[in-house]
Structure formats: structure tokens, C-alpha cells
Design a protein around this motif. Structure first.
Motif, PDB file in Angstrom:
ATOM      1  N   LYS A   1      38.032  57.300  58.946  1.00  0.00           N
ATOM      2  CA  LYS A   1      36.983  57.253  57.934  1.00  0.00           C
ATOM      3  C   LYS A   1      37.117  56.016  57.046  1.00  0.00           C
ATOM      4  CE  LYS A   1      36.678  62.296  57.664  1.00  0.00           C
ATOM      5  NZ  LYS A   1      36.804  63.483  56.773  1.00  0.00           N
ATOM      6  N   GLY A   2      35.983  55.503  56.609  1.00  0.00           N
ATOM      7  CA  GLY A   2      35.971  54.396  55.663  1.00  0.00           C
ATOM      8  C   GLY A   2      36.254  54.882  54.253  1.00  0.00           C
ATOM      9  N   THR A   3      36.281  53.960  53.307  1.00  0.00           N
ATOM     10  CA  THR A   3      36.550  54.336  51.919  1.00  0.00           C
ATOM     11  C   THR A   3      35.970  53.301  50.979  1.00  0.00           C
ATOM     12  OG1 THR A   3      38.288  55.107  50.410  1.00  0.00           O
ATOM     13  CG2 THR A   3      38.756  53.126  51.675  1.00  0.00           C
ATOM     14  N   TYR A   4      35.782  53.688  49.743  1.00  0.00           N
ATOM     15  CA  TYR A   4      35.279  52.788  48.699  1.00  0.00           C
ATOM     16  C   TYR A   4      36.401  52.489  47.716  1.00  0.00           C
ATOM     17  CZ  TYR A   4      32.627  51.008  44.730  1.00  0.00           C
ATOM     18  OH  TYR A   4      32.161  50.234  43.696  1.00  0.00           O
ATOM     19  N   ILE A   5      36.571  51.227  47.384  1.00  0.00           N
ATOM     20  CA  ILE A   5      37.617  50.802  46.447  1.00  0.00           C
ATOM     21  C   ILE A   5      36.939  50.181  45.235  1.00  0.00           C
ATOM     22  CG2 ILE A   5      39.672  49.389  46.114  1.00  0.00           C
ATOM     23  CD1 ILE A   5      39.851  49.286  49.240  1.00  0.00           C
ATOM     24  N   ASP A   6      37.161  50.768  44.072  1.00  0.00           N
ATOM     25  CA  ASP A   6      36.650  50.239  42.801  1.00  0.00           C
ATOM     26  C   ASP A   6      37.801  49.546  42.104  1.00  0.00           C
ATOM     27  OD1 ASP A   6      35.590  49.723  40.308  1.00  0.00           O
ATOM     28  OD2 ASP A   6      35.467  51.829  39.696  1.00  0.00           O
ATOM     29  N   MET A   7      37.783  48.227  42.057  1.00  0.00           N
ATOM     30  CA  MET A   7      38.895  47.472  41.492  1.00  0.00           C
ATOM     31  C   MET A   7      38.420  46.547  40.386  1.00  0.00           C
ATOM     32  SD  MET A   7      41.427  44.693  43.198  1.00  0.00           S
ATOM     33  CE  MET A   7      40.692  43.370  42.246  1.00  0.00           C
ATOM     34  N   ALA A   8      38.820  46.827  39.158  1.00  0.00           N
ATOM     35  CA  ALA A   8      38.512  45.954  38.029  1.00  0.00           C
ATOM     36  C   ALA A   8      39.503  44.796  38.027  1.00  0.00           C
ATOM     37  CB  ALA A   8      38.601  46.731  36.718  1.00  0.00           C
ATOM     38  N   GLN A   9      39.004  43.591  38.046  1.00  0.00           N
ATOM     39  CA  GLN A   9      39.893  42.431  38.078  1.00  0.00           C
ATOM     40  C   GLN A   9      40.833  42.411  36.879  1.00  0.00           C
ATOM     41  OE1 GLN A   9      37.961  38.618  38.867  1.00  0.00           O
ATOM     42  NE2 GLN A   9      36.331  39.691  39.968  1.00  0.00           N
ATOM     43  N   VAL A  10      40.320  42.750  35.706  1.00  0.00           N
ATOM     44  CA  VAL A  10      41.161  42.678  34.509  1.00  0.00           C
ATOM     45  C   VAL A  10      42.316  43.675  34.593  1.00  0.00           C
ATOM     46  CG1 VAL A  10      39.784  44.331  33.155  1.00  0.00           C
ATOM     47  CG2 VAL A  10      41.123  42.574  31.986  1.00  0.00           C
ATOM     48  N   GLU A  11      42.081  44.837  35.175  1.00  0.00           N
ATOM     49  CA  GLU A  11      43.144  45.833  35.286  1.00  0.00           C
ATOM     50  C   GLU A  11      44.216  45.396  36.274  1.00  0.00           C
ATOM     51  OE1 GLU A  11      41.165  49.483  36.206  1.00  0.00           O
ATOM     52  OE2 GLU A  11      40.095  49.538  34.299  1.00  0.00           O
ATOM     53  N   SER A  12      43.793  44.685  37.326  1.00  0.00           N
ATOM     54  CA  SER A  12      44.783  44.244  38.316  1.00  0.00           C
ATOM     55  C   SER A  12      45.703  43.173  37.749  1.00  0.00           C
ATOM     56  CB  SER A  12      44.082  43.712  39.568  1.00  0.00           C
ATOM     57  OG  SER A  12      43.422  42.494  39.310  1.00  0.00           O
ATOM     58  N   SER A  13      45.273  42.481  36.698  1.00  0.00           N
ATOM     59  CA  SER A  13      46.133  41.459  36.094  1.00  0.00           C
ATOM     60  C   SER A  13      46.908  41.985  34.890  1.00  0.00           C
ATOM     61  CB  SER A  13      45.305  40.234  35.684  1.00  0.00           C
ATOM     62  OG  SER A  13      44.379  40.565  34.678  1.00  0.00           O
ATOM     63  N   MET A  14      46.403  43.023  34.237  1.00  0.00           N
ATOM     64  CA  MET A  14      47.139  43.580  33.092  1.00  0.00           C
ATOM     65  C   MET A  14      48.486  44.139  33.512  1.00  0.00           C
ATOM     66  SD  MET A  14      44.159  45.344  30.750  1.00  0.00           S
ATOM     67  CE  MET A  14      45.279  45.864  29.439  1.00  0.00           C
ATOM     68  N   CYS A  15      48.596  44.539  34.793  1.00  0.00           N
ATOM     69  CA  CYS A  15      49.894  45.006  35.298  1.00  0.00           C
ATOM     70  C   CYS A  15      50.956  43.922  35.185  1.00  0.00           C
ATOM     71  CB  CYS A  15      49.762  45.430  36.760  1.00  0.00           C
ATOM     72  SG  CYS A  15      48.537  46.695  37.080  1.00  0.00           S
ATOM     73  N   HIS A  16      50.533  42.664  35.190  1.00  0.00           N
ATOM     74  CA  HIS A  16      51.475  41.551  35.110  1.00  0.00           C
ATOM     75  C   HIS A  16      51.993  41.343  33.686  1.00  0.00           C
ATOM     76  CE1 HIS A  16      49.488  39.642  38.929  1.00  0.00           C
ATOM     77  NE2 HIS A  16      49.818  40.908  39.082  1.00  0.00           N
ATOM     78  N   LEU A  17      51.395  42.021  32.743  1.00  0.00           N
ATOM     79  CA  LEU A  17      51.806  41.892  31.335  1.00  0.00           C
ATOM     80  C   LEU A  17      52.498  43.177  30.869  1.00  0.00           C
ATOM     81  CD1 LEU A  17      48.444  40.408  30.019  1.00  0.00           C
ATOM     82  CD2 LEU A  17      50.429  39.149  30.852  1.00  0.00           C
ATOM     83  N   ALA A  18      53.051  43.918  31.812  1.00  0.00           N
ATOM     84  CA  ALA A  18      53.534  45.266  31.513  1.00  0.00           C
ATOM     85  C   ALA A  18      54.599  45.293  30.423  1.00  0.00           C
ATOM     86  CB  ALA A  18      54.065  45.913  32.791  1.00  0.00           C
ATOM     87  N   GLN A  19      55.502  44.290  30.400  1.00  0.00           N
ATOM     88  CA  GLN A  19      56.586  44.379  29.419  1.00  0.00           C
ATOM     89  C   GLN A  19      56.058  44.263  28.004  1.00  0.00           C
ATOM     90  OE1 GLN A  19      59.303  41.245  30.380  1.00  0.00           O
ATOM     91  NE2 GLN A  19      58.093  39.635  29.423  1.00  0.00           N
TER      92      GLN A  19
ATOM     93  N   ILE B   1      25.080  53.718  56.314  1.00  0.00           N
ATOM     94  CA  ILE B   1      24.873  52.731  57.379  1.00  0.00           C
ATOM     95  C   ILE B   1      26.069  52.686  58.313  1.00  0.00           C
ATOM     96  CG2 ILE B   1      24.487  50.269  57.849  1.00  0.00           C
ATOM     97  CD1 ILE B   1      23.255  50.081  55.025  1.00  0.00           C
ATOM     98  N   ASN B   2      27.277  52.744  57.740  1.00  0.00           N
ATOM     99  CA  ASN B   2      28.505  52.612  58.533  1.00  0.00           C
ATOM    100  C   ASN B   2      29.598  53.475  57.911  1.00  0.00           C
ATOM    101  OD1 ASN B   2      30.813  51.862  59.901  1.00  0.00           O
ATOM    102  ND2 ASN B   2      30.461  49.663  59.733  1.00  0.00           N
ATOM    103  N   PRO B   3      29.799  54.688  58.405  1.00  0.00           N
ATOM    104  CA  PRO B   3      30.796  55.602  57.816  1.00  0.00           C
ATOM    105  C   PRO B   3      32.236  55.103  57.921  1.00  0.00           C
ATOM    106  CG  PRO B   3      29.248  56.780  59.247  1.00  0.00           C
ATOM    107  CD  PRO B   3      29.051  55.320  59.502  1.00  0.00           C
ATOM    108  N   ARG B   4      32.500  54.143  58.797  1.00  0.00           N
ATOM    109  CA  ARG B   4      33.864  53.658  58.988  1.00  0.00           C
ATOM    110  C   ARG B   4      34.174  52.418  58.154  1.00  0.00           C
ATOM    111  NH1 ARG B   4      37.263  54.546  62.947  1.00  0.00           N
ATOM    112  NH2 ARG B   4      37.638  52.312  63.250  1.00  0.00           N
ATOM    113  N   ILE B   5      33.221  51.932  57.396  1.00  0.00           N
ATOM    114  CA  ILE B   5      33.437  50.668  56.705  1.00  0.00           C
ATOM    115  C   ILE B   5      34.294  50.852  55.454  1.00  0.00           C
ATOM    116  CG2 ILE B   5      31.461  50.688  55.104  1.00  0.00           C
ATOM    117  CD1 ILE B   5      30.974  47.722  56.090  1.00  0.00           C
ATOM    118  N   ILE B   6      35.059  49.808  55.145  1.00  0.00           N
ATOM    119  CA  ILE B   6      35.803  49.727  53.896  1.00  0.00           C
ATOM    120  C   ILE B   6      34.972  48.871  52.942  1.00  0.00           C
ATOM    121  CG2 ILE B   6      37.973  49.056  52.790  1.00  0.00           C
ATOM    122  CD1 ILE B   6      38.273  51.132  55.089  1.00  0.00           C
TER     123      ILE B   6
END
Length: 457
Positions: A218-236, A140-145
Motif C-alpha cells: 500500500k502507498g502512504t501520505y507523508i506530511d512533512m513541515a520543513q521547519v520541523e525537520s530542521s528544529m530537530c537540529h537545534l534540540a540542545q 488514481i494510484n493506491p500504491r503511490i507514495i
């Protein structure tokens, strides 16, 4: 006035509850035209309330409904005064579309075609059922994010699991880390840190993708798991196990790295809250029952400053507290001494006394205290907005400021379908006759249809 960084960017937000709308809020705050697409026939629980027409008795007992209008509570506008929604719905627009109807799907595709970003935070099967996968959207829209941010991502065995922040917290390990040493896991409370973390990460990912598009076209597709984005905060803690096979246990208010640290009760006070004029919408008087303070002592220099602030009482010269290691070994006894002192002062007094001597300390404040805190007031953090149904209140302000781009909150939280006419007639170029027909067919409205049912994520 300088242009906001995201002016000219149109974002379509198809998101329930918190994480996705929080991402959209940051984009809207900085100039993007964020349009929430909402369905009058589907009520996403906890997004605009606990049910489509919340009875007054439930609204009064629920945490999350704004103060009732002076002319009385109405179930018909309950969806416009839910605090969790209104907290992140400022600066946005709202339109309604009947997405289970072929005509509604076609209208949504037309909106996708003239937009820059499609933000959705549903379980993957939702977009698959509606027919809005990345393969379809980019045609539908090749430039969309397009950003999809379900709880567990778009692939893998957990991809279709519905999840609130509490489920993701447990899966990511944060629930295990929170709490006191002498309490088991049943004592934990919900924090929903994954929602805030996911929202911020999602907004950042979209801005990065827009920058990439400016270079590639060009547009792009971002697959972001919410749990993975927060596990970075528990890295230590995660890396401690990876390197040392050591599981980080609950520590209460103690410090993971070995500082003397705790949260200590201070003097009980009863005080008057004086709002900073001309702000309104907050109580004029608040009684405070008790106060608490956080204190951290990381080395001998800070310990010496701490002792000076207390007037060097005899117990500070005890052999048990002669060096940092000894203080750590006798942390429990030291806590009792510290709290004997803090109970004689209120939290702000403790903070000023200790900080004057170079000791990190700060009060534990609640929402009431935040409104009267001199630092937040001096920075003008809270901003006043007037909402047609919820009234005039102070809202948390911008997450950050930019020196060459003055900015502030512009629009109150969007009411359901409030901007239908703008979206349909201005953006989609629907004629007056078509608009009237869409209203008749139930696509367009400012309330939930009688048959609206609650649904998942």
C-alpha cells in the motif's frame, strides 16, 4: 555494474526552489527516475532564475547564473543556466505540462498512475487548487507514495504561509542563535539550512515509505513541515529551555559546552590554484587574500599539545591559563595570544601543526579552496558534467558512497522540457499526432511562454 538501489522507482517532482528538488536529487543520484513536471506558463521565482527571461545586465549582477556561452548570453536559455537549479537537477528528467488546463491535469493524472512517488513542496493551497490532494492521488494510484513538504506543514494556522528558508530559520530559532555576541539580530545572514535539512529528511522519508510498501503493498501520505525537520537540529538549545528555562544566546565562534574555541585569522597568502588533471571548467589561478582556522581545545591534554605546537611560549605558563576553568574565564585574552601566533602561518600549516599534537583544528575554506583541497581531490568528490547551455563544469558529487554499489553522476542538469518526447511518447504512450497537437496547444516546449508570470511557493 551493480544495479543502483532505487532503479525501477519513478518519482514525479513538482517542486520549486531548493528543498523539494534537493530531496529529488538524492533519489535520482541513487537510480530513481525523477521527472520534473514544469509549467511553461508559470515561472517559480528562484527555481530557474529570478525571472522567466532574465536580462543580461541582471544575470551578470546576480549570484547564481552560470558562465555565459562563448557565443554570448541569451535570455532565451537563462532558465537553463541558473546555478541554484543546476546544483540539484543532475540525473533528472524534465517535461512540461500546462497544469491550469483540463487536458494538462488529465495528462498529469496519467503520469501519477504509472509512478511510485509524488514529491511536492508547495504551499498546501497549491495542490488543493490543482486538485491533487492525497484523497485524489490515492484514488488514481493506491500504491503511490506522496510526500508534501511545505514550510509549515499541511495543518495548523500557518499551513498556507508561503516561506523561504530564511522565514523558517527565524521561526525555528536558528536565526536567533547565529551571530556574534556584540551584534544584534539585524546582522544575521541567510543560511537556508531548512532547505538542506528538509531535502535530506524528505528523501529519507520516501525511502522508508517505499520499504513499508514492499511489505504492505500500500502507498502512504507523508506530511512533512520543513521547519520541523530542521528544529530537530537545534534540540540542545530547545531542551535547555525546556529543562532549565535558559535561553541560549548568541556565542559567535565559542563552544556551547565550554571548550576553548574560536576562528582565528592566519597569514595572508597569495597562491596559485592547480586543478587535478584531467578536470576542467575551473580557473587555473586564484589569488587568496587571507586565511582562517578553527581551533578547539577541550581538556588539559589538548592544551599541552597546543602549547608544544607553539613552542611553549612564556604566556602559556601565565596563571590565567593554568587550568581549563581559568582559560575559559580569560577566553578573550587567550584569543588575542592565539591569533598572534596563527597570523604567522597559513591555515593549513596551523591545522597540520596542531593536529600532529592531538589538537582539533581545521582551515576555513571557500569554494575555490574546496576544489583544490587535497582530501576532496583524493576522494574524487567533485565530478565533471557537460551541460548543453551552461558548459563543462565540476559539480559536487554524491553525498555518500556504497562499497558494493559503484555510482557516479550520470546526467547533466535537465533543461526545461528536455525529455518531453520520452515522457509523452514512451511513458504516456501519446501518439505522434497527439504530441504535435499538445505542442501546438502549448503544453510542450523548451522555453517559458511569453505570458509566463512569476509566482510563489
Amino acid at each position: 555494474m551493480a544495479k543502483l538501489p532505487l532503479e525501477g522507482i519513478r518519482v514525479i517532482e513538482l517542486c520549486p526552489i531548493w528543498a523539494g528538488p534537493y530531496a529529488g536529487m538524492h533519489l535520482a543520484d541513487w537510480g530513481a527516475e525523477v521527472i520534473r513536471v514544469e509549467n511553461r506558463y508559470h515561472f517559480p521565482v528562484y527555481t530557474r532564475g529570478v525571472m522567466a527571461r532574465t536580462p543580461e545586465i541582471i544575470a551578470k549582477q546576480s549570484a547564481g547564473y552560470a558562465a555565459f556561452k562563448k557565443d554570448g548570453y541569451s535570455e532565451e536559455i537563462a532558465h537553463n543556466i541558473f546555478v541554484l537549479f543546476n546544483a540539484h537537477a543532475r540525473n533528472k528528467l524534465s517535461c512540461t505540462m500546462k497544469l491550469q488546463d483540463p487536458k494538462g491535469l488529465e495528462l498529469f493524472k496519467r503520469l501519477i498512475k504509472v509512478s511510485d512517488v509524488f514529491l511536492e513542496s508547495n504551499a498546501p493551497r497549491v495542490k488543493e487548487r490543482l486538485g491533487f490532494t492525497w484523497e485524489v492521488v490515492r484514488e488514481i494510484n493506491p500504491r503511490i507514495i506522496m510526500l508534501s513538504m511545505p514550510g509549515f506543514g499541511g495543518t495548523g494556522p500557518y499551513k498556507d504561509y508561503r516561506a523561504l528558508g530564511a522565514h523558517q530559520e527565524g521561526f525555528g530559532g536558528h536565526t536567533y542563535l547565529r551571530g556574534y555576541v556584540d551584534e544584534d539580530l539585524t546582522s544575521t545572514t541567510t543560511v537556508y539550512h531548512t532547505d538542506e535539512a528538509g531535502g535530506l529528511t524528505g528523501a529519507l522519508a520516501i525511502v522508508m515509505a517505499l520499504y513499508q510498501r514492499s511489505k504492505t503493498g500500500k502507498g502512504t501520505y507523508i506530511d512533512m513541515a520543513q521547519v520541523e525537520s530542521s528544529m530537530c537540529h537545534l534540540a540542545q538549545a530547545i531542551m535547555d529551555y525546556s529543562m532549565n528555562r535558559r535561553i541560549t544566546e548568541r556565542m559567535g565562534n565559542r563552544d556551547y559546552h565550554g571548550a576553548i574555541q574560536g576562528c582565528y585569522r592566519c597569514r595572508d597568502v597569495r597562491g596559485k590554484f592547480l586543478p587535478a588533471a584531467p578536470l576542467t571548467g575551473i580557473p587555473e589561478e586564484i589569488e587568496v587574500v587571507d586565511t582562517w582556522v578553527n581551533i578547539t581545545i577541550t581538556n588539559d591534554q589538548e592544551w599541552a599539545g597546543f602549547c608544544r605546537a607553539l613552542g611553549n611560549p612564556d604566556w602559556t605558563r601565565d596563571e590565567k591559563f593554568s587550568d581549563h576553568l581559568s582559560r575559559l574565564r580569560n577566553h578573550d585574552e587567550l584569543d588575542r595570544h592565539i591569533e598572534e601566533w596563527t597570523r604567522q602561518h597559513d591555515a593549513y600549516e596551523v591545522m597540520f601543526l596542531l593536529q600532529r599534537e592531538g589538537v582539533p583544528a581545521g582551515p576555513v575554506i571557500d569554494e575555490k579552496d574546496a576544489y583544490s583541497d587535497p582530501h576532496l581531490r583524493a576522494r574524487g568528490f567533485f565530478e565533471q558534467l557537460t551541460h548543453a547551455d551552461a558548459g563543462t563544469h565540476l559539480y559536487p558529487g554524491l553525498a555518500y558512497t556504497m562499497s558494493k554499489t559503484p555510482n557516479s553522476l550520470r546526467l547533466p542538469p535537465c533543461r526545461l522540457g528536455e525529455h518531453n518526447e520520452y515522457v509523452y511518447k514512451k511513458i504516456l504512450a501519446v501518439s505522434d499526432e497527439e504530441y504535435a497537437e499538445l505542442e501546438k496547444e502549448g503544453h510542450i516546449g523548451t522555453d517559458f511562454a511569453p505570458e509566463a508570470i512569476g509566482g510563489g511557493l
